[in-house]
Design an enzyme around this catalytic site. Structure first.
Site, PDB file in Angstrom:
ATOM      1  N   SER A  21       0.848  -1.189   0.000  1.00  0.00           N
ATOM      2  CA  SER A  21       0.000   0.000   0.000  1.00  0.00           C
ATOM      3  C   SER A  21       0.883   1.238   0.000  1.00  0.00           C
ATOM      4  O   SER A  21       2.048   1.188   0.401  1.00  0.00           O
ATOM      5  CB  SER A  21      -0.896   0.018   1.246  1.00  0.00           C
ATOM      6  N   HIS A  22       0.311   2.355  -0.399  1.00  0.00           N
ATOM      7  CA  HIS A  22       1.012   3.626  -0.322  1.00  0.00           C
ATOM      8  C   HIS A  22       1.132   4.120   1.113  1.00  0.00           C
ATOM      9  O   HIS A  22       1.860   5.067   1.379  1.00  0.00           O
ATOM     10  CB  HIS A  22       0.290   4.671  -1.171  1.00  0.00           C
ATOM     11  N   SER A  23       0.439   3.479   2.020  1.00  0.00           N
ATOM     12  CA  SER A  23       0.424   3.871   3.425  1.00  0.00           C
ATOM     13  C   SER A  23       0.837   2.689   4.298  1.00  0.00           C
ATOM     14  O   SER A  23       0.247   1.606   4.197  1.00  0.00           O
ATOM     15  CB  SER A  23      -0.989   4.324   3.813  1.00  0.00           C
TER      16      SER A  23
ATOM     17  N   SER B  29       0.889   3.061  -8.819  1.00  0.00           N
ATOM     18  CA  SER B  29       2.353   3.017  -8.754  1.00  0.00           C
ATOM     19  C   SER B  29       2.859   1.848  -7.922  1.00  0.00           C
ATOM     20  O   SER B  29       3.987   1.395  -8.109  1.00  0.00           O
ATOM     21  CB  SER B  29       2.937   4.333  -8.259  1.00  0.00           C
TER      22      SER B  29
END
Length: 136
Positions: A13-15, A77
């Protein structure tokens, strides 16, 4: 059954918080079966939002038990980063697959299926099938 031959799951995840929370949710919903190796790979090394090839590679190595590694991602991304790692050829364990599945539902399906001792293809299929889950 020992976790020696279970499919490992990586959640990208981006987080960091989202990855860790989805990992905890999926493991919690898998119940009392074998402990599936699950690793979150969220955010950047500095703790910011984004994706990190190094964190993803380390997570994959940490869950590799020889039965394959299923990688689920949240956004664009993250997919590109995993694809780049797969193209390198030596950055991820053998039998690592990028799984096309919804992040939360797919993670739960992947972990629950892996806990049965299923192979990588079955784990991938169960996660992808989560696209068909209807909520209404």
């Amino acid at each position: 059954m020992s976790d020696e031959r279970l499919v490992g799951i990586v959640l990208v995840s981006h987080s960091a918080e989202v990855a860790a929370s989805v990992a905890a949710l999926a493991k919690g919903l898998a119940g009392g079966g074998p402990e599936v190796p699950v690793a979150p790979a969220g955010g950047t090394e500095s703790g910011g939002l984004g994706t990190s090839a190094e964190l993803i590679a380390a997570a994959a190595a940490s869950v590799d038990r020889g039965a394959g590694v299923a990688v689920l991602t949240d956004l664009g991304s993250a997919v590109l980063t995993v694809k780049a790692l797969l193209a390198e050829g030596d950055e991820l364990p053998e039998q690592t697959r990028l799984v096309d599945a919804p992040f939360v539902e797919g993670a739960v399906a992947a972990v629950v299926t892996a806990a049965t001792g299923a192979d990588l293809a079955a784990v991938e299929s169960a996660a992808a099938e989560a696209y068909t889950y209807r909520k209404v």
